[in-house]
Design an enzyme around this catalytic site. Structure first.
Site, short mmCIF file in Angstrom:
data_model
loop_
_atom_site.label_atom_id
_atom_site.label_comp_id
_atom_site.label_asym_id
_atom_site.label_seq_id
_atom_site.Cartn_x
_atom_site.Cartn_y
_atom_site.Cartn_z
N ASP A 106 9.01 2.64 1.80
CA ASP A 106 7.90 3.42 2.19
C ASP A 106 7.60 2.93 3.70
O ASP A 106 7.40 2.06 4.16
CB ASP A 106 6.76 2.91 1.57
CG ASP A 106 5.37 3.60 1.96
OD1 ASP A 106 5.31 4.31 3.07
OD2 ASP A 106 4.45 3.61 1.00
N PHE A 115 0.80 -1.06 0.17
CA PHE A 115 0.01 -0.11 0.07
C PHE A 115 0.74 1.15 -0.12
O PHE A 115 1.77 1.28 0.67
CB PHE A 115 -0.94 0.13 1.25
CG PHE A 115 -1.89 1.32 1.15
CD1 PHE A 115 -3.01 1.28 0.31
CD2 PHE A 115 -1.58 2.33 1.82
CE1 PHE A 115 -3.78 2.09 0.25
CE2 PHE A 115 -2.28 3.32 1.81
CZ PHE A 115 -3.50 3.71 1.04
N LYS A 166 2.69 9.63 8.43
CA LYS A 166 1.72 9.13 9.53
C LYS A 166 2.20 9.71 10.80
O LYS A 166 1.58 10.64 11.31
CB LYS A 166 1.48 7.51 9.44
CG LYS A 166 0.51 7.19 8.37
CD LYS A 166 -0.11 5.83 8.71
CE LYS A 166 -1.27 5.52 7.71
NZ LYS A 166 -0.89 5.13 6.21
#
Ligand code: PLP
Length: 420
Positions: A241, A150, A270
């Site tokens: 990532d 993702f 995040k």
């Protein structure tokens, strides 16, 4: 400091939350639970009905310091009184300070700031393409990503995301991506040689050190070390990532430290601002190829967001948070493994690093992750699914021993309930 002293009860819930009115005007892009959250403190949340929850979602691995942390409140309050936004036309001291912290605490030499994970990955994709054209002399560069990965919701990042459900109905997708199974060295070696044809060649490999949305799957150490070697030999860029697993969540500052390999480029978002929107792309000097005018963001690295992120970084150090992440993570996995032993017919595996953990359910048992999440929510515990079969535990990194125990008790109760 208690939340009650910050926001008097009299200022809350003055109007009952109107779900129908909300749905009338807000696009239905999210499958929301019928709950509206109105305040938080530490690892606790309260909804508009006054129901209290223990928060093991943390805004999806984002609220590093939990809710209403005094250090975050102080940082953003002071910053907004001073200056909250100016353009990157000018030097922004807070950006320099945050970049310095990241460089001092990682393998990176340079930082670019943006506002989200998808944007950080977009920046990495652009950097990889320019690197391919100007350094590797690849005319038609290909970026390899993993199945079940993702990387975000923009067009390029849904293309990078190796899951058909995120791409459906959005074609034509962005060219220049190809997919390989995660943790499979033979498959990636084959892809690199198969895709080397004419003007085409693999320029970069973009992977999560631990797949978050794809079901909390940690990277295999041997796989990543072999991959690093392949990239060193071929010049292919290794991009990580770290949007979900970075910034202390694994128990180390960066997920790549769990694997013993350094990426050439990596991204964060995040947890970086503890819930204030900020993203970043980090690179080693050797691939720092983007020049003035080639990439930009209006909000990117503004003083307000950077001040929040600096407070998060400093608090992680000052409060010894990484040690807490290791200890609470061990405690949580141990407790979940005890449940897996008690309910082997329902739970296949418990896995994760630090405070990013997944409990995988058996297939075809009449319920899946979302049912556990809903039942736990009724019992006052917020959890998140990661795919259909995995329940994800990503609490704030300040979670206490008592809170982990409480969460485990609730999960035990939920397992009891759900099988009857
Ligand atoms: C959440 C996530 C993203 C996307 O971040 P946004 O801030 O939602 O754009 C990208 N990569 C990973 C690994 C993520 O977990």
């Amino acid at each position: 400091m208690s939340i009650e002293t910050l926001v008097p009860q009299s200022e809350l819930s003055s109007n009952p939350f109107n779900k129908e009115s909300f749905d009338e005007v807000v696009m239905s892009t999210y499958g929301r639970f019928p709950v509206a959250i109105e305040k938080g403190a530490g690892c606790r949340l309260w909804d508009t009905e006054g129901k209290e929850y223990l928060d093991f979602v943390a805004g999806i691995a984002t609220c590093t310091l939990g809710h209403a942390h005094p250090a975050l409140i102080e940082a953003v309050t002071k910053q907004i009184q001073k200056i909250h936004h100016v353009s990157n036309f000018y030097y922004i001291p807070e950006q320099g300070e945050l970049a310095r912290w990241i460089v001092n605490n990682s393998c990176a030499d340079k930082v670019f700031f943006c506002n989200s994970g998808a944007e950080a990955n977009e920046a990495a994709i652009k950097l990889a393409r320019k690197y391919a054209h100007t350094v590797l002399n690849i005319d038609k560069p290909i970026i390899l990503t993993a199945n079940s990965s993702f990387h975000g919701r923009t067009l390029a990042t849904i293309t990078a995301t190796g899951q058909a459900k995120y791409q459906k109905n959005f074609n034509p997708l962005v060219p220049g991506f190809s997919y390989v199974p995660y943790n499979d060295i033979k498959a990636i070696e084959a892809a690199i040689s198969d895709l080397d044809e004419g003007d085409y060649a693999v320029a970069a490999i973009m992977l999560e050190p631990l797949q978050g949305e794809g079901g909390v799957r940690p990277g295999d150490i041997e796989y990543f070390q072999k991959l690093r070697k392949i990239c060193d030999e071929t010049g292919i860029l290794l991009i990580f990532d770290e949007v979900q697993v970075g910034m202390g969540r694994s128990g180390k500052v960066w997920g790549y430290e769990e694997l013993g390999v350094e990426p050439d480029v990596f991204t964060s978002a995040k947890g970086l601002g503890g819930g204030i929107p900020i993203g970043a792309m980090m690179t080693k000097k050797s691939c720092d190829v983007l020049r003035s005018g080639e990439h930009a963001s209006t909000f990117g690295g503004n003083p307000f967001a950077c001040a929040a992120a600096i407070a998060v970084c400093h608090t992680i150090e000052k409060e010894n948070i990484l040690e807490n992440v290791e200890k609470r993570g061990e405690q949580l996995r141990q407790g979940l493994r005890n449940l897996a032993t008690k309910y082997p017919e329902y739970i296949t595996e418990v896995r994760g690093w630090g405070l990013i953990n997944g409990m995988e359910l058996q297939a075809d048992i009449g319920f899946n992750a979302i049912d556990i999440v809903k039942t736990a929510m009724n019992e006052g515990l917020m959890l998140a699914p990661a795919g259909t079969q995995v329940v994800r535990f990503v609490p704030p990194l300040i979670v206490t021993e008592v809170e982990v125990d409480t969460a485990l008790q609730i999960v035990g109760k939920v397992m009891e309930q759900i099988r009857s």
